[in-house]
Design a protein around this motif. Structure first.
Motif, PDB file in Angstrom:
ATOM      1  N   GLU A 173       0.845  -1.193   0.000  1.00 21.17           N
ATOM      2  CA  GLU A 173       0.000   0.000   0.000  1.00 21.17           C
ATOM      3  C   GLU A 173       0.883   1.247   0.000  1.00 21.17           C
ATOM      4  N   ASP A 218       3.943   0.390   2.415  1.00 24.33           N
ATOM      5  CA  ASP A 218       3.682  -0.446   3.589  1.00 24.33           C
ATOM      6  C   ASP A 218       3.234  -1.836   3.144  1.00 24.33           C
ATOM      7  N   SER A 219       3.762  -2.877   3.807  1.00 27.99           N
ATOM      8  CA  SER A 219       3.389  -4.252   3.469  1.00 27.99           C
ATOM      9  C   SER A 219       2.235  -4.728   4.337  1.00 27.99           C
ATOM     10  N   LYS A 220       1.319  -5.488   3.747  1.00 30.02           N
ATOM     11  CA  LYS A 220       0.188  -6.089   4.450  1.00 30.02           C
ATOM     12  C   LYS A 220       0.111  -7.567   4.061  1.00 30.02           C
ATOM     13  N   GLN A 221      -0.078  -8.443   5.071  1.00 34.39           N
ATOM     14  CA  GLN A 221      -0.201  -9.877   4.809  1.00 34.39           C
ATOM     15  C   GLN A 221      -1.437 -10.431   5.492  1.00 34.39           C
ATOM     16  N   ASN A 222      -2.135 -11.285   4.779  1.00 31.48           N
ATOM     17  CA  ASN A 222      -3.377 -11.867   5.291  1.00 31.48           C
ATOM     18  C   ASN A 222      -3.064 -13.102   6.124  1.00 31.48           C
ATOM     19  N   GLN A 227      -0.822 -10.595  12.272  1.00 39.12           N
ATOM     20  CA  GLN A 227      -1.739  -9.475  12.464  1.00 39.12           C
ATOM     21  C   GLN A 227      -1.056  -8.363  13.277  1.00 39.12           C
ATOM     22  N   SER A 230       4.038  -5.436  10.264  1.00 39.40           N
ATOM     23  CA  SER A 230       4.303  -5.077   8.876  1.00 39.40           C
ATOM     24  C   SER A 230       5.709  -4.495   8.779  1.00 39.40           C
TER      25      SER A 230
END
Length: 264
Positions: A173, A218-222, A227, A230
Motif C-alpha cells: 500500500e 507499507d506491506s500487508k499480509q493476510n 496481524q 508489517s
C-alpha cells in the motif's frame, strides 16, 4: 486366484504387525525465528517403543529421518538441519516435537512414527507445516529511507517499491501522509523457496502543498499470525526544490515527456 492370495497374505501380515493409532494435526503454522510444537499422540502399549520424526521439504526431495528415540526416557539426537533446534517431549502416549528458531526452509511435511518393539505394532501420522514470515525487506528503490526527493509539482512522477521473500505474499500500500493512494500496479513472483516477492509501481502528480509530505510503502499480509505486524519504507517529498543540489535525470525526462504530451 493369485490376486486373492496376495490380499490374504497382506491382510495376515497387517494383523500380525498390528497398528498404532497416531493422532497429529493435519496442518500447522509457525513464524520465522520463533518456535512451533507439532503434536503426536498415540494409543498406549508397552514401554519399549521407538519414536522417529521424518521431514520432507515442501518442494520435494528425499525424506529425512532427523530424530530417533527409544522409550519415553531414552535420549534422542537431531541430525542435519535440525541439530540444536529440536526437542521431543515423549511419554507413554505422546511424542510432541518442538522446533526452535524456525527457518523458511523448515516448511514441509513432518511424519511422526511410533513402533512398539515387543508387539511390533506400528503407526504414523503427518503434519504439513508452513513457516510464515514478514518480508525480508521493503524498499522504495533507488532512495535511502527518509531521503528528501525532489518531485516537481504538477509533474507525473513514478516510484517503485519491492517487498522480498514474504510468506504469505505481501500486498503493498502507498500512503501520502495518512492518505491512501490508489492506482498502483502490483505484481507477485514466486521464489524457489516458496516465498513471494511483490513489486508495486506508483505513478502520481504531487501538488505544491505536498512539500515535506511523507510517501510511505507499507506491506500487508493476510495472516492471523502476522496481524498487526508489517514492514515499511518511506521518503520525503520535496516539491519546492529547496536544498536540492542534484535533480535525478529521470525526473527531467518524465517532466519533458509530460510537457510534450500536453498534460501541463
Amino acid at each position: 486366484m493369485p490376486g486373492i492370495i496376495t490380499i490374504i497374505v497382506l491382510s495376515a501380515l497387517h494383523a500380525c504387525l498390528g497398528q498404532v493409532t497416531v493422532t497429529t494435526d493435519p496442518t500447522s503454522e509457525g513464524l520465522k525465528d520463533q518456535s512451533v510444537t507439532l503434536k503426536c499422540n498415540f494409543n498406549g502399549g508397552t514401554a519399549d517403543f521407538v519414536i522417529s520424526w521424518e521431514f520432507t521439504p515442501k518442494n520435494g526431495g528425499t525424506p529425512d529421518v532427523f530424530f530417533h528415540r527409544t522409550g519415553s526416557s531414552g535420549t534422542g539426537t537431531a541430525t542435519g538441519r535440525f541439530i540444536g533446534r529440536v526437542t521431543v517431549a515423549s511419554s507413554g502416549s505422546s511424542a510432541a516435537l518442538t522446533i526452535n528458531r524456525l527457518r523458511t526452509e523448515d516448511t514441509g511435511t513432518y511424519k511422526c512414527e511410533v513402533y512398539f518393539i515387543t508387539t511390533k505394532n506400528v503407526g504414523s501420522g503427518v503434519t504439513h507445516l508452513t513457516v510464515q514470515n514478514l518480508p525480508e525487506m521493503v524498499d522504495i528503490l533507488n532512495y535511502p529511507r527518509g531521503e528528501h526527493v525532489y518531485t516537481p509539482p504538477k509533474r507525473l512522477v513514478q516510484f517503485e517499491c519491492k517487498a522480498t521473500r514474504a510468506l504469505p505474499m505481501a500486498e503493498l500500500e502507498w500512503r501520502k501522509n495518512s492518505q491512501l493512494l490508489h492506482g498502483a500496479h502490483t505484481t507477485q513472483e514466486l521464489n524457489l523457496d516458496g516465498t513471494y516477492t511483490s513489486t508495486s509501481i506508483l505513478s502520481f502528480m504531487p501538488e505544491r502543498l505536498d512539500n515535506n509530505a511523507i510517501l510511505k510503502c507499507d506491506s500487508k499480509q493476510n495472516s492471523p499470525l502476522l496481524q498487526g505486524q508489517s514492514k515499511t519504507d518511506q521518503i520525503m517529498l520535496n516539491t519546492s526544490g529547496a536544498g536540492i543540489r542534484d535533480i535525478r535525470p529521470w525526473f527531467i525526462i518524465i517532466s519533458c515527456a509530460v510537457t510534450l504530451l500536453g498534460i501541463v
